[in-house]
Design an enzyme around this catalytic site. Structure first.
Site, PDB file in Angstrom:
ATOM      1  N   LYS A   1       4.057 -28.618 -70.427  1.00  0.00           N
ATOM      2  CA  LYS A   1       4.728 -27.390 -70.861  1.00  0.00           C
ATOM      3  C   LYS A   1       4.246 -26.862 -72.207  1.00  0.00           C
ATOM      4  CE  LYS A   1       8.841 -28.177 -68.087  1.00  0.00           C
ATOM      5  NZ  LYS A   1      10.310 -28.145 -68.010  1.00  0.00           N
TER       6      LYS A   1
ATOM      7  N   ASP B   1      13.401 -22.327 -68.389  1.00  0.00           N
ATOM      8  CA  ASP B   1      14.190 -23.553 -68.542  1.00  0.00           C
ATOM      9  C   ASP B   1      15.506 -23.317 -69.280  1.00  0.00           C
ATOM     10  OD1 ASP B   1      12.625 -25.365 -67.168  1.00  0.00           O
ATOM     11  OD2 ASP B   1      11.465 -25.961 -68.917  1.00  0.00           O
TER      12      ASP B   1
ATOM     13  N   ALA C   1      12.150 -34.520 -77.459  1.00  0.00           N
ATOM     14  CA  ALA C   1      11.775 -33.336 -78.235  1.00  0.00           C
ATOM     15  C   ALA C   1      10.533 -32.671 -77.652  1.00  0.00           C
ATOM     16  CB  ALA C   1      11.538 -33.722 -79.699  1.00  0.00           C
TER      17      ALA C   1
END
Length: 214
Positions: A70, A106, A132
């Protein structure tokens, strides 16, 4: 079917076997009678640049991205929208006339699912976010934008959390070392696991829930 040319899309990850996206998308393709195919695409991080670059050549309309792509995919996109730019992660690449557009769904998906399937509200108390990475960045933004006043981000490295907080502009987030994850649950109203721990093929998540309110 809609009579048009077959539309191809998929989900890229490493691994990708855990993803339920192919099953979900195939269901809706059949329900809506769309001439399309949604394919799991196992792509290692080292092969991501050529895989993304090959999407237009292979006739793909787009792909979703899962762990660990991502953040890695951002420089590979031709354009990034403001949502993805703020979050610092892309989970969807759309191909339009050969141009790769990166966006992120998301944050919206997480908060809407939470609203529809739980009684949680922001004033209920602190939220503990494990991880994270790309998914965690989107979740952190969604929680902050929806009024969470105490967001405890648990991670192995302080630098990664500090980068997340600074780049997304979070005001009420703090870093908790991974070895203090159990204590971080004290008084929490919500716990979110945005790590790969607990996924199919990954180690279990070692977390003592005793500190959560009864």
């Amino acid at each position: 079917m809609d009579g048009g040319q077959t539309r191809f899309a998929g989900v890229m990850g490493w691994p990708v076997e855990h993803s339920k996206s192919p099953r979900l998308h195939r269901f809706w393709l059949e329900q809506l009678k769309v001439d399309g195919a949604y394919i799991p695409l196992p792509v290692s991080p080292g092969r991501l640049p050529e895989a993304i670059a090959g999407l237009p050549l292979l006739g793909f309309r787009g792909v979703n991205l899962t762990i660990p792509h991502k953040e890695l995919v951002i420089p590979l996109c031709d354009k990034i929208d403001e949502t993805a730019r703020r979050i610092g992660a892309v989970n969807t690449v759309v191909v339009e006339d050969g141009v790769l557009h990166g966006t992120n769904t998301d944050a919206f998906g997480f908060i809407e699912n939470l609203r529809q399937n739980s009684s949680w509200t922001a004033p209920a108390g602190a939220v503990v976010l494990l991880g994270a990475g790309g998914a965690a960045r989107a979740i952190a933004v969604a929680l902050s934008d929806n009024g969470v006043q105490d967001l405890r981000i648990v991670n192995r490295t302080r630098e990664r959390v500090q980068s997340l907080i600074q780049s997304t502009g979070l005001k009420n987030a703090s870093f908790v070392p991974w070895n203090e994850r159990d204590q971080a649950l004290d008084g929490a109203a919500l716990v979110v696991n945005a790590t790969s721990l607990g996924m199919q093929g990954s180690p279990n998540l070692d977390l003592n829930l005793a500190a959560l309110p009864k």
